[in-house]
Design a protein around this motif. Structure first.
Motif, PDB file in Angstrom:
ATOM      1  N   ALA A 108       0.834  -1.211   0.000  1.00  0.00           N
ATOM      2  CA  ALA A 108       0.000   0.000   0.000  1.00  0.00           C
ATOM      3  C   ALA A 108       0.863   1.254   0.000  1.00  0.00           C
ATOM      4  N   HIS A 109       1.961   1.222   0.750  1.00  0.00           N
ATOM      5  CA  HIS A 109       2.833   2.390   0.837  1.00  0.00           C
ATOM      6  C   HIS A 109       3.549   2.645  -0.488  1.00  0.00           C
ATOM      7  N   VAL A 110       4.003   1.584  -1.127  1.00  0.00           N
ATOM      8  CA  VAL A 110       4.647   1.730  -2.438  1.00  0.00           C
ATOM      9  C   VAL A 110       3.645   2.248  -3.455  1.00  0.00           C
ATOM     10  N   ARG A 111       2.425   1.749  -3.389  1.00  0.00           N
ATOM     11  CA  ARG A 111       1.385   2.187  -4.319  1.00  0.00           C
ATOM     12  C   ARG A 111       1.072   3.673  -4.137  1.00  0.00           C
ATOM     13  N   ASP A 112       1.101   4.124  -2.882  1.00  0.00           N
ATOM     14  CA  ASP A 112       0.771   5.528  -2.596  1.00  0.00           C
ATOM     15  C   ASP A 112       1.947   6.473  -2.827  1.00  0.00           C
ATOM     16  N   HIS A 113       3.182   5.957  -2.774  1.00  0.00           N
ATOM     17  CA  HIS A 113       4.371   6.811  -2.888  1.00  0.00           C
ATOM     18  C   HIS A 113       5.395   6.227  -3.878  1.00  0.00           C
ATOM     19  N   PRO A 114       4.986   5.943  -5.108  1.00  0.00           N
ATOM     20  CA  PRO A 114       5.916   5.309  -6.053  1.00  0.00           C
ATOM     21  C   PRO A 114       7.151   6.150  -6.345  1.00  0.00           C
ATOM     22  N   ALA A 115       7.003   7.473  -6.438  1.00  0.00           N
ATOM     23  CA  ALA A 115       8.143   8.331  -6.762  1.00  0.00           C
ATOM     24  C   ALA A 115       9.198   8.279  -5.664  1.00  0.00           C
ATOM     25  N   HIS A 116       8.757   8.218  -4.405  1.00  0.00           N
ATOM     26  CA  HIS A 116       9.704   8.151  -3.299  1.00  0.00           C
ATOM     27  C   HIS A 116      10.478   6.833  -3.317  1.00  0.00           C
ATOM     28  N   TYR A 117       9.787   5.737  -3.602  1.00  0.00           N
ATOM     29  CA  TYR A 117      10.473   4.449  -3.626  1.00  0.00           C
ATOM     30  C   TYR A 117      11.417   4.343  -4.819  1.00  0.00           C
ATOM     31  N   SER A 118      11.026   4.916  -5.954  1.00  0.00           N
ATOM     32  CA  SER A 118      11.931   4.960  -7.099  1.00  0.00           C
ATOM     33  C   SER A 118      13.182   5.754  -6.749  1.00  0.00           C
ATOM     34  N   PHE A 119      12.979   6.859  -6.056  1.00  0.00           N
ATOM     35  CA  PHE A 119      14.097   7.698  -5.624  1.00  0.00           C
ATOM     36  C   PHE A 119      15.038   6.910  -4.716  1.00  0.00           C
ATOM     37  N   ILE A 120      14.501   6.226  -3.730  1.00  0.00           N
ATOM     38  CA  ILE A 120      15.329   5.459  -2.793  1.00  0.00           C
ATOM     39  C   ILE A 120      16.074   4.343  -3.515  1.00  0.00           C
ATOM     40  N   ALA A 121      15.388   3.657  -4.428  1.00  0.00           N
ATOM     41  CA  ALA A 121      16.027   2.560  -5.159  1.00  0.00           C
ATOM     42  C   ALA A 121      17.220   3.049  -5.966  1.00  0.00           C
ATOM     43  N   ARG A 122      17.087   4.215  -6.598  1.00  0.00           N
ATOM     44  CA  ARG A 122      18.198   4.750  -7.395  1.00  0.00           C
ATOM     45  C   ARG A 122      19.314   5.299  -6.511  1.00  0.00           C
ATOM     46  N   LEU A 182       8.381  -3.968  -6.783  1.00  0.00           N
ATOM     47  CA  LEU A 182       7.054  -3.372  -6.957  1.00  0.00           C
ATOM     48  C   LEU A 182       7.127  -2.076  -7.756  1.00  0.00           C
ATOM     49  N   VAL A 183       8.177  -1.309  -7.539  1.00  0.00           N
ATOM     50  CA  VAL A 183       8.364  -0.072  -8.293  1.00  0.00           C
ATOM     51  C   VAL A 183       8.649  -0.375  -9.758  1.00  0.00           C
ATOM     52  N   ASP A 184       9.487  -1.373 -10.003  1.00  0.00           N
ATOM     53  CA  ASP A 184       9.871  -1.715 -11.373  1.00  0.00           C
ATOM     54  C   ASP A 184       8.728  -2.336 -12.170  1.00  0.00           C
ATOM     55  N   ASP A 185       7.870  -3.097 -11.487  1.00  0.00           N
ATOM     56  CA  ASP A 185       6.815  -3.812 -12.200  1.00  0.00           C
ATOM     57  C   ASP A 185       5.508  -3.797 -11.393  1.00  0.00           C
ATOM     58  N   PRO A 186       4.831  -2.647 -11.291  1.00  0.00           N
ATOM     59  CA  PRO A 186       3.617  -2.557 -10.474  1.00  0.00           C
ATOM     60  C   PRO A 186       2.492  -3.471 -10.944  1.00  0.00           C
ATOM     61  N   ALA A 187       2.492  -3.815 -12.227  1.00  0.00           N
ATOM     62  CA  ALA A 187       1.449  -4.705 -12.733  1.00  0.00           C
ATOM     63  C   ALA A 187       1.555  -6.110 -12.154  1.00  0.00           C
ATOM     64  N   ALA A 188       2.739  -6.464 -11.669  1.00  0.00           N
ATOM     65  CA  ALA A 188       2.966  -7.809 -11.113  1.00  0.00           C
ATOM     66  C   ALA A 188       2.830  -7.821  -9.598  1.00  0.00           C
ATOM     67  N   GLU A 189       2.102  -6.855  -9.056  1.00  0.00           N
ATOM     68  CA  GLU A 189       2.005  -6.689  -7.596  1.00  0.00           C
ATOM     69  C   GLU A 189       1.586  -7.973  -6.888  1.00  0.00           C
ATOM     70  N   ASP A 190       0.526  -8.631  -7.369  1.00  0.00           N
ATOM     71  CA  ASP A 190       0.021  -9.831  -6.693  1.00  0.00           C
ATOM     72  C   ASP A 190       1.070 -10.935  -6.675  1.00  0.00           C
ATOM     73  N   ARG A 191       1.729 -11.146  -7.815  1.00  0.00           N
ATOM     74  CA  ARG A 191       2.745 -12.206  -7.889  1.00  0.00           C
ATOM     75  C   ARG A 191       3.934 -11.891  -6.989  1.00  0.00           C
ATOM     76  N   ILE A 192       4.380 -10.647  -7.016  1.00  0.00           N
ATOM     77  CA  ILE A 192       5.522 -10.246  -6.190  1.00  0.00           C
ATOM     78  C   ILE A 192       5.204 -10.424  -4.713  1.00  0.00           C
ATOM     79  N   LEU A 193       3.999 -10.027  -4.317  1.00  0.00           N
ATOM     80  CA  LEU A 193       3.584 -10.158  -2.927  1.00  0.00           C
ATOM     81  C   LEU A 193       3.528 -11.625  -2.509  1.00  0.00           C
ATOM     82  N   ALA A 194       2.951 -12.466  -3.359  1.00  0.00           N
ATOM     83  CA  ALA A 194       2.851 -13.897  -3.045  1.00  0.00           C
ATOM     84  C   ALA A 194       4.232 -14.526  -2.946  1.00  0.00           C
TER      85      ALA A 194
END
Length: 214
Positions: A108-122, A182-194
């Motif tokens: 939920a946090h990544v979904r709400d703050h994608p730009a921040h997580y992209s920033f941290i990852a880089r 999750l940042v790199d591939d948000p469409a795969a959220e369910d699979r990544i979470l599982a």
């Protein structure tokens, strides 16, 4: 009459504070946008100021450098996540609950703050030294807090303090990697979470059978 003058003065001060806060917010958002495909080390103060629509000297009223701007973004990125995870740990009496609820909070946090997580990852790998150090420090704080709370869960009585920290470090490493995926591939959220839930449970099955040497 004095009271009216004071009220007007307070209103002016509040208006100035509001404008200053809006400008600061615009600077932070501009930096997130400018670093969407690059790192802080590749952008300049002038670029940020131009993006916001202010003169470069106005930038210094909020930050003394692009690096200090990056430090503010690191703090902003982690503070709410740490609070959310801390709340999960106080409510999760078992490892399975801890895993499931933490993953829900993270997604939920990544979904709400994608730009921040992209920033941290880089910036975790390619950012200025002080920014990289700040990110490592924040991750270490999460690890220490997790180690302290994990020590209270059933099944960890045989762990030494050092091994509790190692276990927490492994769990946090999984969480960080999951956030980046999750940042790199948000469409795969369910699979990544599982996948992450399964990996963490595999890790903890082994961990709960661990016995530290005294």
């Amino acid at each position: 009459m004095v009271g009216v003058v004071e009220s007007r003065g307070e209103a002016v001060d509040d208006s100035r504070k509001a404008r200053k806060e809006r400008t600061r917010r615009a600077i932070l958002d501009a930096a997130l946008g400018l670093t969407a495909d690059t790192s802080l080390v590749a952008i300049s103060l002038r670029q940020v100021a131009k993006e916001v629509g202010i003169v470069p000297t106005a930038f210094y009223r909020h930050f003394d450098s692009v690096e200090s701007l990056g430090l503010a973004l690191v703090d902003e990125s982690f503070v709410s996540l740490r609070e959310l995870l801390r709340d999960v740990r106080t409510r999760a009496p078992e490892f399975a609950d801890l895993i499931d609820e933490s993953m829900v909070v993270l997604v939920a946090h990544v979904r709400d703050h994608p730009a921040h997580y992209s920033f941290i990852a880089r910036e975790r790998m390619a950012g200025p030294v002080r920014v990289r150090d700040a990110i490592r420090h924040e991750i270490e704080l999460i690890t220490r807090e997790l180690a302290t709370d994990v020590a209270l869960l059933p099944g960890t009585g045989s762990f030494s303090p050092a091994h509790l920290h190692l276990l927490a470090d492994l769990i946090v490493s999984f969480v960080v990697t999951t956030a980046e995926r999750l940042v790199d591939d948000p469409a795969a959220e369910d699979r990544i979470l599982a996948d992450t839930r399964t990996q963490l449970r595999m890790l903890l099955i082994g961990a709960l059978n661990w016995r530290s040497r005294r």
